[in-house]
Design a protein around this motif. Structure first.
Motif, PDB file in Angstrom:
ATOM      1  N   GLY A 170      46.555  33.158  28.786  1.00  0.00           N
ATOM      2  CA  GLY A 170      47.007  34.522  29.066  1.00  0.00           C
ATOM      3  C   GLY A 170      46.512  35.025  30.406  1.00  0.00           C
ATOM      4  O   GLY A 170      47.253  35.680  31.147  1.00  0.00           O
ATOM      5  N   GLY A 171      45.266  34.712  30.734  1.00  0.00           N
ATOM      6  CA  GLY A 171      44.724  35.109  32.027  1.00  0.00           C
ATOM      7  C   GLY A 171      45.468  34.462  33.182  1.00  0.00           C
ATOM      8  O   GLY A 171      45.722  35.095  34.217  1.00  0.00           O
ATOM      9  N   ALA A 172      45.858  33.203  33.004  1.00  0.00           N
ATOM     10  CA  ALA A 172      46.630  32.512  34.037  1.00  0.00           C
ATOM     11  C   ALA A 172      47.977  33.199  34.246  1.00  0.00           C
ATOM     12  O   ALA A 172      48.457  33.333  35.382  1.00  0.00           O
ATOM     13  CB  ALA A 172      46.825  31.047  33.653  1.00  0.00           C
ATOM     14  N   GLN A 173      48.588  33.661  33.154  1.00  0.00           N
ATOM     15  CA  GLN A 173      49.865  34.365  33.253  1.00  0.00           C
ATOM     16  C   GLN A 173      49.713  35.659  34.056  1.00  0.00           C
ATOM     17  O   GLN A 173      50.540  35.988  34.896  1.00  0.00           O
ATOM     18  CB  GLN A 173      50.419  34.701  31.860  1.00  0.00           C
ATOM     19  N   VAL A 174      48.645  36.379  33.772  1.00  0.00           N
ATOM     20  CA  VAL A 174      48.399  37.639  34.487  1.00  0.00           C
ATOM     21  C   VAL A 174      48.177  37.376  35.975  1.00  0.00           C
ATOM     22  O   VAL A 174      48.762  38.054  36.829  1.00  0.00           O
ATOM     23  CB  VAL A 174      47.195  38.392  33.875  1.00  0.00           C
ATOM     24  N   LEU A 175      47.362  36.382  36.287  1.00  0.00           N
ATOM     25  CA  LEU A 175      47.114  36.052  37.692  1.00  0.00           C
ATOM     26  C   LEU A 175      48.411  35.653  38.404  1.00  0.00           C
ATOM     27  O   LEU A 175      48.613  36.001  39.570  1.00  0.00           O
ATOM     28  CB  LEU A 175      46.080  34.928  37.807  1.00  0.00           C
ATOM     29  N   MET A 176      49.269  34.932  37.718  1.00  0.00           N
ATOM     30  CA  MET A 176      50.548  34.516  38.316  1.00  0.00           C
ATOM     31  C   MET A 176      51.392  35.725  38.714  1.00  0.00           C
ATOM     32  O   MET A 176      52.072  35.695  39.733  1.00  0.00           O
ATOM     33  CB  MET A 176      51.356  33.657  37.329  1.00  0.00           C
TER      34      MET A 176
END
Length: 140
Positions: A4-10
């Motif tokens: 989920g954090g990777a999605q937000v950073l993207m």
């Protein structure tokens, strides 16, 4: 949480571009190279943040190592590129090697939404089943 954090950073770059009123929303972060760099960041910060939050909320969990954190981050960023590339005409996922988007229109947007919905329902069923099994085994 790392996924989920990777999605937000993207999607930080598209968010900034929306706020600025840019016509192109998906830039460098939505390329193979950009996703690689974001996955490194997400993997590096995701594990300690996740472990801290789980401890803070007193959620029992299995410990996970760096390999899980980084592999989850890479799955998150690259799957993000694949889905967005099928939906957004402004994406150039292979930049700087190519300006084209070979995935655009490969699957229709309603089909992508259906796939996401089915995946969410399936994941919810798996989560509920796992909790039920764990609860039953502790009660026995």
């Amino acid at each position: 949480m790392v996924f989920g954090g990777a999605q937000v950073l993207m999607d930080l770059e598209p968010l900034v571009r929306i706020v600025r009123g840019d016509t192109i929303l998906h830039g460098y972060t939505h390329t193979v190279l950009g996703a690689f760099l974001i996955a490194l960041i997400a993997g590096l910060i995701g594990r300690p943040i996740s472990l801290y939050v789980l401890k803070l909320l007193q959620i029992r969990h299995s410990n996970f190592g760096w390999s899980v954190s980084f592999s989850t981050a890479f799955v998150g960023t690259y799957s993000h590129i694949v889905f967005d590339a099928m939906m957004h005409a402004d994406m150039r996922p292979l930049w700087p090697l190519a300006e084209m988007n070979p995935l655009l229109g490969l699957v229709s947007i309603p089909q992508i939404h259906l796939l996401c919905l089915v995946s969410a329902v399936l994941a919810g069923c798996i989560a509920v089943t796992r909790v039920a099994i764990r609860t039953k085994s502790t009660a026995d």
